[in-house]
Design a protein around this motif. Structure first.
Motif, short mmCIF file in Angstrom:
data_model
loop_
_atom_site.label_atom_id
_atom_site.label_comp_id
_atom_site.label_asym_id
_atom_site.label_seq_id
_atom_site.Cartn_x
_atom_site.Cartn_y
_atom_site.Cartn_z
N LYS A 140 0.87 -1.12 0.00
CA LYS A 140 -0.01 -0.04 -0.11
C LYS A 140 0.89 1.03 -0.04
O LYS A 140 0.75 2.14 0.80
N ASN A 142 1.70 4.57 -1.02
CA ASN A 142 1.30 5.66 -1.56
C ASN A 142 2.36 6.77 -1.90
O ASN A 142 3.01 7.26 -1.04
N LYS A 144 3.92 10.04 -3.77
CA LYS A 144 3.58 11.54 -4.03
C LYS A 144 3.85 11.74 -5.65
O LYS A 144 4.48 11.08 -6.54
N GLU A 388 3.10 9.48 0.38
CA GLU A 388 2.07 10.32 0.45
C GLU A 388 1.20 9.72 1.55
O GLU A 388 0.51 8.57 1.38
N ASP A 389 0.79 10.53 2.75
CA ASP A 389 -0.07 9.71 3.73
C ASP A 389 -1.51 9.90 3.53
O ASP A 389 -2.35 9.43 4.53
N SER A 391 -3.27 9.85 0.74
CA SER A 391 -4.06 9.14 -0.44
C SER A 391 -3.80 7.89 -0.43
O SER A 391 -2.79 7.33 0.37
N SER A 392 -4.16 7.19 -1.47
CA SER A 392 -4.10 5.82 -1.41
C SER A 392 -3.30 5.66 -2.73
O SER A 392 -4.02 5.88 -3.96
N VAL A 393 -2.57 4.31 -2.88
CA VAL A 393 -2.05 3.95 -4.07
C VAL A 393 -3.08 3.25 -4.99
O VAL A 393 -3.04 3.24 -6.37
N LYS A 395 -5.60 4.30 -5.97
CA LYS A 395 -6.28 5.29 -6.84
C LYS A 395 -5.95 5.14 -8.09
O LYS A 395 -6.67 5.40 -9.09
N TYR A 400 -10.32 1.13 -7.48
CA TYR A 400 -10.43 1.99 -6.47
C TYR A 400 -11.72 2.66 -6.09
O TYR A 400 -12.34 3.02 -7.13
#
Length: 536
Positions: A140, A142, A144, A388-389, A391-393, A395, A400
């Motif tokens: 997971k 995520n 930037k 990146e805290d 959002s989610s990879v 997406k 998703y």
């Protein structure tokens, strides 16, 4: 026959549970399958004796077919669009640069011909889609600045280029007219692109016009299209991997029915193919052969990690003014894997007079890459401050649903949907009717389900209009919640609050009063205000 089936079942279960064990230690999933293949193989336990390169090539072709198709099918083109051009340059020009530099290194250091050196460079020139997808998803991770999309598109689309370069190198070594190589490459690209686009578009049209009535036939249809695309393109001399990837990309980003369930179905198929592929390649490896290639194999690996891959990445991404930290990370995620080993097997089937044991050397390169680079991908991402805290990879994938909100919609007599089936209603494709509440009962909707006046539809989607809709909220049960371990009928829920559904470990549960709540459950609630939230 029964004995073989028992072994297959045991192997699959061992792969699954071994992955669960080593996953916690940060070991890449696909490395586990590869090592298990070696352990089950001819020279360790001898449970499965396997040395058939022709059969291995067929297994690789089938497995890569579905892995490539899933790579295109699950890639969200909207998310990938901003980085599409640099990604495609990396998957074409970047692969060529990597192949040429690695080929020159092999020629100079290993004292082999330039053609043989280029063959090795071509074989290991592409990054492995299965490895990249697996690490980004399972960890997971995520990232930037749309880095996940860049890596996914690059790794998902660069195998066709490596395949063409491998065929070109084989032609060169075989002594055939080198003037035919540009024609062959052009033919591969044009036919691959044409067949992939045509069958992808045709399949999308059929899925929207034909009602199969049985939901289970949709994934079979799409799977048949993937196989047909590969076979037709291979028969006509095009790049079958490119065709399959493009067909998957068009289907996955088209407006088709059952898309989310199809993505998840092929995700499961892809995992099965990855287990089959890496385990089979592990079986094909004879550990006694590795010492003779360990020095050249590690030298090639280190050269690619420190020189060839960074040269390709910095040489291309610098033109897009991408920060150095991001380029360093993209360089590091140049994982070699199953595709490289499969192309090495392809070269062996041509009976080329090679000085080195090309299969075991490439196997060692892939093993070293997945073990070292794959294990350190999360560490490198955090070290370079690229995680990146918020959002989610996920997406970047078509299944998703992290930004989807859910609402209740009451159908009255004036509704344009009343009296029509789900298939006839014209409900926007971006809206998903999860369930229907009808006269105190729950109806799971299908294409032929009729929508009646008075029905309450539970709908998910990105955007909704109107003020009369009751918005649903999601609440996750933490460890401290007093509801854990109790049945819904036993907890103090206000009368106006309805537990619409429960999300549990990726599954959706339609609850009743006897449903027992567990830690980590995500409750979808209707009519829950601020006071209600605080009491859960």
């Amino acid at each position: 026959m029964t004995g073989s089936m028992i072994i297959i079942g045991i192997v699959l279960l061992v792969c699954i549970f071994a992955n669960k064990l080593f996953y916690r230690l940060g070991v890449p999933t696909l490395l586990v399958f590869l090592v298990l293949g070696i352990l089950f193989g001819s020279e360790v336990t001898n449970i499965i004796y396997f040395d058939n390169y022709d059969l291995a090539l067929k297994i690789c072709s089938i497995a890569l077919l579905f892995i490539m198709f899933q790579g295109g099918f699950s890639t969200n083109l909207k998310m990938a669009k901003p980085v599409a051009f640099p990604s495609l340059l990396l998957s074409t020009l970047g692969v060529l640069i990597t192949a040429v530099l690695t080929g020159l290194f092999c020629h100079l250091v290993m004292k082999i011909t330039l053609a043989q050196g280029f063959l090795i460079g071509a074989i290991v020139s592409s990054t492995d889609a299965a490895s990249v997808f697996s690490i980004l998803r399972s960890k997971k991770l995520n990232l930037k600045n749309n880095l996940a999309s860049l890596l996914e598109v690059e790794s998902g689309s660069n195998d066709p280029m490596a395949y063409m370069l491998t065929l070109a190198a084989i032609t060169w070594i075989s002594g055939e007219a080198t003037g035919t190589i540009p024609v062959m490459i052009l033919k591969q690209i044009l036919l691959g692109a044409l067949i992939g686009v045509l069958l992808g578009k045709a399949s999308t049209w059929i899925l929207n016009k034909v009602n199969f009535e049985i939901d289970g036939l949709y994934p079979i249809f799409v799977g048949a299209i993937a196989v047909l695309t590969y076979a037709v393109c291979e028969m006509l001399g095009g790049n079958a991997y490119l065709a399959v990837y493009l067909a998957g990309l068009i289907l996955g980003n088209g407006k088709i029915l059952h898309k989310r369930s199809l993505v998840r179905f092929f995700d499961g198929v892809s995992w099965l193919m990855q287990i089959l592929l890496f385990f089979s390649l592990g079986l094909l490896c004879f550990p006694s052969m590795l010492p003779s290639v360990i020095i050249p194999g590690i030298m090639v690996s280190v050269f690619m990690i420190l020189i060839a891959r960074p040269a390709a990445v910095f040489g291309i991404l610098s033109f897009f003014k991408i920060p150095v930290k991001q380029q360093l990370f993209v360089s590091w995620v140049g994982l070699r894997g199953a595709a490289s080993i499969a192309f090495a097997i392809l070269a062996l089937t041509y009976n080329l007079n090679m000085k080195n044991d090309i299969f075991h050397m490439v196997f060692l390169v892939a093993l070293f890459s997945v073990a070292l680079q794959g294990t350190l991908v999360p560490f490198m991402a955090k070290k370079l401050d690229l995680v990146e805290d918020t959002s989610s990879v996920l997406k970047t994938f078509n299944d998703y649903a992290g930004d989807v909100k859910m609402i209740e919609m009451t159908i009255d007599e004036k509704s344009p949907w009343a009296g029509k089936t789900m298939a006839e209603s014209g409900i926007p494709r971006e809206m998903l009717v999860v369930m229907i509440a009808r006269n105190g009962k729950v109806v799971i909707p299908k294409g032929d389900t009729e929508i009646l006046s008075g029905d309450v539809l539970v709908v998910s989607g990105n955007t909704f209009k109107g003020d009369s809709q009751a918005e649903l909220i999601e609440i996750e049960l933490s460890q401290e919640s007093e509801w854990i371990g109790r049945r819904i009928c036993e907890v103090d829920i206000p009368k106006e609050v309805l537990v619409v559904m429960i999300k549990r470990k990726g599954n959706t549960i339609v609850p009743n009063g006897n449903t027992k709540l567990r830690e980590g459950d995500i409750l979808v609630l209707s009519g829950c205000g601020e006071e209600c939230k605080q009491n859960i």
